[in-house]
Design an enzyme around this catalytic site. Structure first.
Site, PDB file in Angstrom:
ATOM      1  N   HIS A 124     -10.463   1.292   1.482  1.00  0.00           N
ATOM      2  CA  HIS A 124     -11.157   1.932   2.500  1.00  0.00           C
ATOM      3  C   HIS A 124     -11.528   2.840   3.452  1.00  0.00           C
ATOM      4  O   HIS A 124     -13.037   2.291   2.536  1.00  0.00           O
ATOM      5  CB  HIS A 124     -10.441   3.824   1.556  1.00  0.00           C
ATOM      6  CG  HIS A 124     -10.382   4.176   2.581  1.00  0.00           C
ATOM      7  ND1 HIS A 124      -8.626   5.322   2.715  1.00  0.00           N
ATOM      8  CD2 HIS A 124     -11.233   4.869   3.977  1.00  0.00           C
ATOM      9  CE1 HIS A 124      -8.880   6.033   4.016  1.00  0.00           C
ATOM     10  NE2 HIS A 124      -9.761   6.160   4.858  1.00  0.00           N
ATOM     11  N   HIS A 170       1.582   5.144  -1.803  1.00  0.00           N
ATOM     12  CA  HIS A 170       1.030   6.758  -2.353  1.00  0.00           C
ATOM     13  C   HIS A 170       2.770   7.098  -3.287  1.00  0.00           C
ATOM     14  O   HIS A 170       3.556   7.622  -2.372  1.00  0.00           O
ATOM     15  CB  HIS A 170       0.308   7.698  -1.704  1.00  0.00           C
ATOM     16  CG  HIS A 170      -1.031   7.474  -0.638  1.00  0.00           C
ATOM     17  ND1 HIS A 170      -1.809   7.369  -1.928  1.00  0.00           N
ATOM     18  CD2 HIS A 170      -1.454   6.158  -0.285  1.00  0.00           C
ATOM     19  CE1 HIS A 170      -3.461   6.612  -0.713  1.00  0.00           C
ATOM     20  NE2 HIS A 170      -2.401   5.958  -0.205  1.00  0.00           N
ATOM     21  N   HIS A 186       0.773  -1.208  -0.150  1.00  0.00           N
ATOM     22  CA  HIS A 186      -0.094  -0.207   0.121  1.00  0.00           C
ATOM     23  C   HIS A 186       0.816   1.218  -0.104  1.00  0.00           C
ATOM     24  O   HIS A 186       1.530   1.913   0.779  1.00  0.00           O
ATOM     25  CB  HIS A 186      -1.557   0.023   1.543  1.00  0.00           C
ATOM     26  CG  HIS A 186      -2.074   1.678   1.852  1.00  0.00           C
ATOM     27  ND1 HIS A 186      -3.557   0.630   1.857  1.00  0.00           N
ATOM     28  CD2 HIS A 186      -1.773   2.544   1.152  1.00  0.00           C
ATOM     29  CE1 HIS A 186      -3.812   1.729   1.557  1.00  0.00           C
ATOM     30  NE2 HIS A 186      -3.097   3.149   0.812  1.00  0.00           N
ATOM     31  N   HIS A 236      -5.238  -0.646   5.687  1.00  0.00           N
ATOM     32  CA  HIS A 236      -4.700  -0.053   7.007  1.00  0.00           C
ATOM     33  C   HIS A 236      -5.735  -0.266   8.037  1.00  0.00           C
ATOM     34  O   HIS A 236      -6.243   0.952   8.380  1.00  0.00           O
ATOM     35  CB  HIS A 236      -4.348   1.185   6.151  1.00  0.00           C
ATOM     36  CG  HIS A 236      -5.024   1.720   5.412  1.00  0.00           C
ATOM     37  ND1 HIS A 236      -6.647   2.523   5.792  1.00  0.00           N
ATOM     38  CD2 HIS A 236      -4.815   3.422   4.755  1.00  0.00           C
ATOM     39  CE1 HIS A 236      -7.133   3.271   4.434  1.00  0.00           C
ATOM     40  NE2 HIS A 236      -6.252   3.390   4.057  1.00  0.00           N
ATOM     41  N   LYS A 288      -9.141  -0.035  -6.230  1.00  0.00           N
ATOM     42  CA  LYS A 288      -9.529  -0.116  -4.458  1.00  0.00           C
ATOM     43  C   LYS A 288     -10.996   1.045  -5.180  1.00  0.00           C
ATOM     44  O   LYS A 288     -11.111   2.166  -4.944  1.00  0.00           O
ATOM     45  CB  LYS A 288      -8.058   1.602  -4.777  1.00  0.00           C
ATOM     46  CG  LYS A 288      -7.964   2.138  -3.372  1.00  0.00           C
ATOM     47  CD  LYS A 288      -7.860   1.560  -1.966  1.00  0.00           C
ATOM     48  CE  LYS A 288      -8.098   1.968  -1.202  1.00  0.00           C
ATOM     49  NZ  LYS A 288      -6.602   2.979  -0.303  1.00  0.00           N
ATOM     50  N   ASP A 329       1.221   2.617   3.591  1.00  0.00           N
ATOM     51  CA  ASP A 329       0.893   3.506   2.868  1.00  0.00           C
ATOM     52  C   ASP A 329       1.518   5.679   3.518  1.00  0.00           C
ATOM     53  O   ASP A 329       0.514   6.193   4.162  1.00  0.00           O
ATOM     54  CB  ASP A 329      -0.484   3.872   4.894  1.00  0.00           C
ATOM     55  CG  ASP A 329      -2.166   5.142   4.008  1.00  0.00           C
ATOM     56  OD1 ASP A 329      -2.114   5.258   2.959  1.00  0.00           O
ATOM     57  OD2 ASP A 329      -2.344   5.791   4.597  1.00  0.00           O
TER      58      ASP A 329
HETATM   59  C1  NCD Z   1      -3.607   9.444   1.652  1.00  0.00           C
HETATM   60  C2  NCD Z   1      -3.243   9.888   0.962  1.00  0.00           C
HETATM   61  O1  NCD Z   1      -3.063  11.341   0.921  1.00  0.00           O
HETATM   62  O2  NCD Z   1      -3.311   9.494   0.237  1.00  0.00           O
HETATM   63  N1  NCD Z   1      -4.266   9.431   3.392  1.00  0.00           N
HETATM   64  C3  NCD Z   1      -3.864   9.362   4.335  1.00  0.00           C
HETATM   65  O3  NCD Z   1      -4.402   9.497   5.431  1.00  0.00           O
HETATM   66  N2  NCD Z   1      -3.743   7.716   4.533  1.00  0.00           N
HETATM   67  C4  NCD Z   1      -4.894   8.347   1.392  1.00  0.00           C
HETATM   68  C5  NCD Z   1      -5.642   7.257   2.007  1.00  0.00           C
HETATM   69  O4  NCD Z   1      -4.920   6.159   2.035  1.00  0.00           O
HETATM   70  O5  NCD Z   1      -6.407   6.710   3.212  1.00  0.00           O
HETATM   71 ZN    ZN Z   2      -3.208   5.394   1.433  1.00  0.00          ZN
END
Ligand code: NCD
Ligand code: ZN
Length: 349
Positions: free
Chosen positions: A135, A14, A12, A173, A98, A246
């Site tokens: 999510h 970003h 996971h 998460h 997702k 995450d």
């Molecule tokens: C994530 C993001 O900023 O893309 N933020 C977070 O607080 N985890 C998105 C997500 O996974 O909820």
């Molecule tokens: Zn995330």
């Protein structure tokens, strides 16, 4: 003390786009062999064509000499069709879809409002075993922000699992004892990823001596009781729990603001932070399964055939790292992490 492990994967992650992407991808690629790349860009990655272009962008940011494979995801909308799923399967590059409840988190506005609208698409995914990553939070203003995961499990996830028992689902998460129990109850094919921050901190971290925006993420940090349940799940040897950082970088200016955004950047120290958790729990011998075996088993992918080595030597995390033209404040900024990676590049084959 040293610890050599099969090279792990991050299930996971970003990485954003453009300059920011080029700044953060190397942190992950130096440690992990593969990562599930989240599709919540400002313009969501909702088609195979977009996923392909995004994948190319990630690959172009991988430092030379490092083997790293981005595993792409599609952003589920109420308009995603079974045909798009078939196409995604044929592409070979899309490994999951997702689900963001609309409004639940960063760039989730195009997400799902009426889950029933997605049922034909979920049916197709179930038939092919393509995982749905969720999510898991409801968005109703009348549900307390700390209860949104458990409400999601009761109102949405339990129904999905009942209707699609064959559909592989990852409760991304996971942050609560309720979530851990749901996974363990073993209905359907449900697994969960666990982040380093939810293992290391409870919700006090957000308010320690003042308001701490760099500890704000979604789902928000929970009570100590929940953190303990997550540590037990991660270190307990159950293969349905695996690593997903995450790591979610935002520029400092967007976090230190009157309305700071959600997301914690941890890619710079992900494995060292997990090692702290497992060491604390007396379970370092189980870190490899959590980080390197359970995820591939769930996704039906091979284990990696190279290794990384962690050494127990404290280092100080910088106050910030460059993020394009801005900076990101990382988890543990200005403080120590007890472990570090010695052998960052995948040259041990
Ligand atoms: C994530 C993001 O900023 O893309 N933020 C977070 O607080 N985890 C998105 C997500 O996974 O909820
Ligand atoms: Zn995330």
């Amino acid at each position: 003390m040293q610890l050599t492990l099969t090279r792990p994967d991050d299930w996971h992650l970003h990485v954003r786009a453009a300059d920011a992407l080029r700044a953060v991808v190397p942190y992950t690629a130096r440690c992990f062999r593969r990562a599930i790349i989240m599709p919540n860009l400002e313009i969501p990655v909702a088609t195979v064509k977009q996923a392909r272009a995004y994948r190319d962008e990630v690959l172009a940011a991988v430092p030379r000499g490092i083997d790293f494979e981005p595993l792409m995801t599609l952003y589920l909308t109420e308009k995603t069709t079974p045909e798009q799923i078939e196409k995604a399967l044929r592409s070979g590059i899309v490994k999951a879809v997702k689900l963001y409840p609309a409004g639940a988190t960063t760039n989730s506005a195009s997400g799902v409002v009426r889950i029933e609208q997605t049922f034909p698409t979920l049916e197709c995914m179930a038939a092919h075993g393509l995982p749905l990553l969720v999510h898991g939070e409801v968005t109703d203003a009348n549900v307390d922000v700390f209860d949104r995961e458990s409400a999601f499990i009761d109102r949405v996830l339990a129904r999905l699992v009942e209707r699609f028992p064959q559909l592989p689902i990852v409760l991304e998460h996971v942050t609560t004892e309720d979530g851990v129990e749901f996974v363990k109850s073993g209905s359907g094919r449900v697994a969960a990823t666990i982040t380093p921050h939810h293992l290391l901190y409870n919700r006090n971290a957000i308010f320690e001596g003042g308001l701490r925006p760099h500890f704000y993420c979604l789902p928000v940090l929970k009570r100590e009781r929940h953190r303990n349940a997550l540590v037990d799940a991660a270190t307990g040897g159950d293969p349905r729990f695996f690593l997903g950082t995450d790591s979610a970088p935002h520029p400092r200016s967007r976090k230190e603001s009157g309305c700071g955004c959600a997301g914690i950047f941890s890619a710079h120290a992900a494995m060292p932070l997990y090692a702290e958790v497992f060491e604390e729990a007396g379970a370092l011998d189980r870190l490899e399964a959590f980080a390197s075996f359970n995820g591939p088993a769930f996704y039906g992918l091979p284990r990696n055939d190279d290794t990384i080595t962690l050494v127990r030597e404290p280092w100080s995390v910088p106050e910030s790292y460059p993020l394009g033209t801005e900076h990101v404040v990382p988890l543990r900024a200005g403080a120590e992490v007890r472990w570090q990676l010695t052998c960052e590049v995948a040259d041990k084959r």
